[in-house]
Write an enzyme that holds these catalytic residues in place. Sequence first.
Site, PDB file in Angstrom:
ATOM      1  N   THR A 163       0.898  -1.279  -0.264  1.00 38.01           N
ATOM      2  CA  THR A 163      -0.096  -0.052   0.000  1.00 38.01           C
ATOM      3  C   THR A 163       0.933   1.037   0.181  1.00 38.01           C
ATOM      4  OG1 THR A 163      -1.648  -1.281   1.122  1.00 38.01           O
ATOM      5  CG2 THR A 163      -1.810   1.178   1.278  1.00 38.01           C
ATOM      6  N   GLY A 247      -2.218  -3.186  13.976  1.00 34.92           N
ATOM      7  CA  GLY A 247      -2.824  -2.935  12.600  1.00 34.92           C
ATOM      8  C   GLY A 247      -4.023  -3.906  12.344  1.00 34.92           C
ATOM      9  N   ARG A 248      -4.179  -4.984  13.094  1.00 30.26           N
ATOM     10  CA  ARG A 248      -5.413  -5.880  12.980  1.00 30.26           C
ATOM     11  C   ARG A 248      -6.594  -4.967  13.473  1.00 30.26           C
ATOM     12  NH1 ARG A 248      -2.083 -11.182  13.405  1.00 30.26           N
ATOM     13  NH2 ARG A 248      -1.418 -11.444  11.340  1.00 30.26           N
ATOM     14  N   ARG A 273     -38.008   0.852  -0.944  1.00 27.52           N
ATOM     15  CA  ARG A 273     -38.317   0.074  -2.217  1.00 27.52           C
ATOM     16  C   ARG A 273     -39.895  -0.850  -1.884  1.00 27.52           C
ATOM     17  NH1 ARG A 273     -38.143  -0.970  -7.435  1.00 27.52           N
ATOM     18  NH2 ARG A 273     -37.872  -3.261  -8.130  1.00 27.52           N
ATOM     19  N   GLU A 368      -3.215  -7.942   6.038  1.00 26.78           N
ATOM     20  CA  GLU A 368      -2.984  -8.198   7.435  1.00 26.78           C
ATOM     21  C   GLU A 368      -3.184  -9.609   8.011  1.00 26.78           C
ATOM     22  OE1 GLU A 368      -2.929  -4.772   9.902  1.00 26.78           O
ATOM     23  OE2 GLU A 368      -2.790  -3.227   7.624  1.00 26.78           O
TER      24      GLU A 368
HETATM   25  C1  LIG Z   1      -4.927  -4.491  -1.394  1.00 25.26           C
HETATM   26  C2  LIG Z   1      -3.962  -5.212  -0.712  1.00 25.26           C
HETATM   27  C3  LIG Z   1      -2.972  -4.572   0.236  1.00 25.26           C
HETATM   28  C4  LIG Z   1      -1.980  -5.218   0.985  1.00 25.26           C
HETATM   29  N1  LIG Z   1      -1.050  -4.370   1.635  1.00 25.26           N
HETATM   30  C5  LIG Z   1       0.024  -4.760   2.025  1.00 25.26           C
HETATM   31  C6  LIG Z   1       0.919  -3.569   2.615  1.00 25.26           C
HETATM   32  O1  LIG Z   1       1.004  -2.621   2.680  1.00 25.26           O
HETATM   33  N2  LIG Z   1       2.325  -4.510   2.976  1.00 25.26           N
HETATM   34  C7  LIG Z   1       2.370  -5.651   2.998  1.00 25.26           C
HETATM   35  O2  LIG Z   1       3.475  -6.313   3.669  1.00 25.26           O
HETATM   36  N3  LIG Z   1       1.528  -6.528   2.534  1.00 25.26           N
HETATM   37  C8  LIG Z   1       0.416  -5.962   2.110  1.00 25.26           C
HETATM   38  N4  LIG Z   1      -0.683  -6.965   1.483  1.00 25.26           N
HETATM   39  C9  LIG Z   1      -0.421  -8.273   1.267  1.00 25.26           C
HETATM   40  C10 LIG Z   1      -1.460  -9.167   2.199  1.00 25.26           C
HETATM   41  O3  LIG Z   1      -0.993  -8.817   3.643  1.00 25.26           O
HETATM   42  C11 LIG Z   1      -1.026 -10.613   1.719  1.00 25.26           C
HETATM   43  O4  LIG Z   1      -1.808 -10.618   0.647  1.00 25.26           O
HETATM   44  C12 LIG Z   1      -1.760 -11.615   3.008  1.00 25.26           C
HETATM   45  O5  LIG Z   1      -1.043 -11.634   4.054  1.00 25.26           O
HETATM   46  C13 LIG Z   1      -2.023 -13.023   2.303  1.00 25.26           C
HETATM   47  O6  LIG Z   1      -0.599 -13.431   1.755  1.00 25.26           O
HETATM   48  P1  LIG Z   1      -0.644 -14.211   0.125  1.00 25.26           P
HETATM   49  O7  LIG Z   1      -1.643 -13.003  -0.434  1.00 25.26           O
HETATM   50  O8  LIG Z   1       0.632 -14.395  -0.189  1.00 25.26           O
HETATM   51  O9  LIG Z   1      -1.588 -15.371   0.562  1.00 25.26           O
HETATM   52  P2  LIG Z   1      -1.106 -16.877   0.926  1.00 25.26           P
HETATM   53  O10 LIG Z   1      -0.080 -16.966   2.161  1.00 25.26           O
HETATM   54  O11 LIG Z   1      -0.543 -17.445  -0.450  1.00 25.26           O
HETATM   55  O12 LIG Z   1      -2.401 -17.798   1.278  1.00 25.26           O
HETATM   56  C14 LIG Z   1      -3.184 -18.326   0.219  1.00 25.26           C
HETATM   57  C15 LIG Z   1      -4.271 -18.999   0.993  1.00 25.26           C
HETATM   58  O13 LIG Z   1      -3.899 -19.894   1.844  1.00 25.26           O
HETATM   59  C16 LIG Z   1      -4.102 -19.776   3.081  1.00 25.26           C
HETATM   60  N5  LIG Z   1      -2.935 -20.266   4.027  1.00 25.26           N
HETATM   61  C17 LIG Z   1      -1.843 -20.044   3.910  1.00 25.26           C
HETATM   62  N6  LIG Z   1      -1.027 -20.718   4.934  1.00 25.26           N
HETATM   63  C18 LIG Z   1      -2.060 -21.305   5.570  1.00 25.26           C
HETATM   64  C19 LIG Z   1      -2.156 -22.008   6.871  1.00 25.26           C
HETATM   65  N7  LIG Z   1      -0.797 -22.245   7.346  1.00 25.26           N
HETATM   66  N8  LIG Z   1      -3.264 -22.648   7.327  1.00 25.26           N
HETATM   67  C20 LIG Z   1      -4.429 -22.467   6.720  1.00 25.26           C
HETATM   68  N9  LIG Z   1      -4.506 -21.601   5.468  1.00 25.26           N
HETATM   69  C21 LIG Z   1      -3.453 -21.259   5.065  1.00 25.26           C
HETATM   70  C22 LIG Z   1      -4.550 -18.440   3.311  1.00 25.26           C
HETATM   71  O14 LIG Z   1      -5.405 -18.069   4.311  1.00 25.26           O
HETATM   72  C23 LIG Z   1      -5.017 -18.060   1.773  1.00 25.26           C
HETATM   73  O15 LIG Z   1      -6.516 -18.538   1.769  1.00 25.26           O
HETATM   74  C24 LIG Z   1      -1.766  -6.285   0.913  1.00 25.26           C
HETATM   75  C25 LIG Z   1      -2.521  -7.160  -0.098  1.00 25.26           C
HETATM   76  C26 LIG Z   1      -3.803  -6.668  -0.683  1.00 25.26           C
HETATM   77  C27 LIG Z   1      -4.501  -7.474  -1.308  1.00 25.26           C
END
Ligand SMILES: Cc1cc2nc3c(=O)[nH]c(=O)nc-3n(C[C@H](O)[C@H](O)[C@H](O)COP(=O)(O)OP(=O)(O)OC[C@H]3O[C@@H](n4cnc5c(N)ncnc54)[C@H](O)[C@@H]3O)c2cc1C
Length: 384
Positions: A163, A247-248, A273, A368
């Site tokens: 972000t 943050g959460r 409506r 997050e």
């Molecule tokens: C709009 C947006 C803004 C963001 N801003 C920031 C930012 O400013 N800074 C930053 O650092 N990040 C940022 N993020 C990243 C965000 O925090 C990550 O997308 C998030 O933590 C999930 O990681 P991933 O997308 O790699 O998913 P993955 O970790 O690949 O997960 C994929 C799926 O597997 C599941 N999963 C993974 N591990 C496990 C487990 N052990 N047990 C069960 N299920 C599991 C997850 O819940 C998910 O459903 C942002 C993301 C978005 C979309």
Amino acid sequence: MIQFTNDVEKIADREMIRKMASEFAEKHIRPYVMEWDEAQYFPVDTFKAMGELGLMGVLVPESLGGAGLGYHEYVDVIVEIAKVCGAVGLSVAAHNSLCTGHILAFGNDEQKKKWLPKLATGEWIGAWGLTEANTGSDAMRMQTTAVLDGDHDVVNGSKNWITHGKTGDVAVVMVRTGELGSSKGISAIVIEKGSPGFTHGKKENKLGMRASETTELIFDNCRVPKENLLDIEGTGFKQAMKVLDGGRISIAALSLGIAKGAYEAAVKYAKERHQFGQPIANFQGISFKLADMATEIQASELLIHQAAHLKNNGMEVTKVSAMAKYMASEVAVKCSTEAVQIFGGYGYTKDFPVEKFYRDSKLCTIGEGTSEIQKLVIAREVLK
Ligand SMILES: Cc1cc2nc3c(=O)[nH]c(=O)nc-3n(C[C@H](O)[C@H](O)[C@H](O)COP(=O)(O)OP(=O)(O)OC[C@H]3O[C@@H](n4cnc5c(N)ncnc54)[C@H](O)[C@@H]3O)c2cc1C
């Protein structure tokens, strides 16, 4: 408004701040919401204006240019903005809690004086980089490295989904300074825009939260003065987890704002409506949806303010903030989905606000820490 005090002065002050955030959102955000959403436009000037009101440094002490407020007020501010636009709410939350919050919690006096006044007043916009392309939930395996070379750290690698990755003036970045996969092998450093070797990558084209800018950060032999290291080398992962505890709460507040926005629009529409010669609110099938939404919103709000209360008092918050984020984000998705249902076909168009709440809400169960990761955190705490 849920209160944790009987002090009438404190209650009046909190209401004044809530009202100020609400009025700002109505006047300066609402008229442009769909235009910014369509264009994926990040409204920098609006951020500067919010900075002038203290909304970009809500938790930063006044001596460092902030508003010097507590978590209840911070939650209220994010809720009021997210009720109008989730994307602007997300950016305000990320700026306050992540970049600014990290420096506030772990910076030394010199670092705080250097960066916080600029961040808290909105003169500078902050970014925070933990996630990488291959390491999201499993952030401990991050691969961006920093190697000391004289009086500089040399950073190589990239961060994804950041972000304010393009517009941000400064970023707190988690980097590997030790063994891969070890929590003690990660450090946190502050990297300013314009540092040699620091650029941004592509801007993501997103489902929702489109007015919040999300890009990649790229580090190619980026030289960062070693005094930009936050706290002790090797404690960066621990710092990031603490920052996410706070943050959460802000992502929970963002979720609550979206849920409330969708709910309020649905209540109004259900009364207006008419079908079968009467308002659709008269049908139990619709009124029970509204009853569920109202109940779940209130329950989320209580959890969020419990987390805010714990944080204000320096108490352990990991479990409750994960619960608040998990519950409020799932409630936001549910309420915005039901709101679209209540609007029927009109809910499926961009002429009414609920389709945007529906798209924006989904980020809340991902960013997050996903809902699955919140459950891991809660389960770990429960089974301690
Ligand atoms: C709009 C947006 C803004 C963001 N801003 C920031 C930012 O400013 N800074 C930053 O650092 N990040 C940022 N993020 C990243 C965000 O925090 C990550 O997308 C998030 O933590 C999930 O990681 P991933 O997308 O790699 O998913 P993955 O970790 O690949 O997960 C994929 C799926 O597997 C599941 N999963 C993974 N591990 C496990 C487990 N052990 N047990 C069960 N299920 C599991 C997850 O819940 C998910 O459903 C942002 C993301 C978005 C979309």
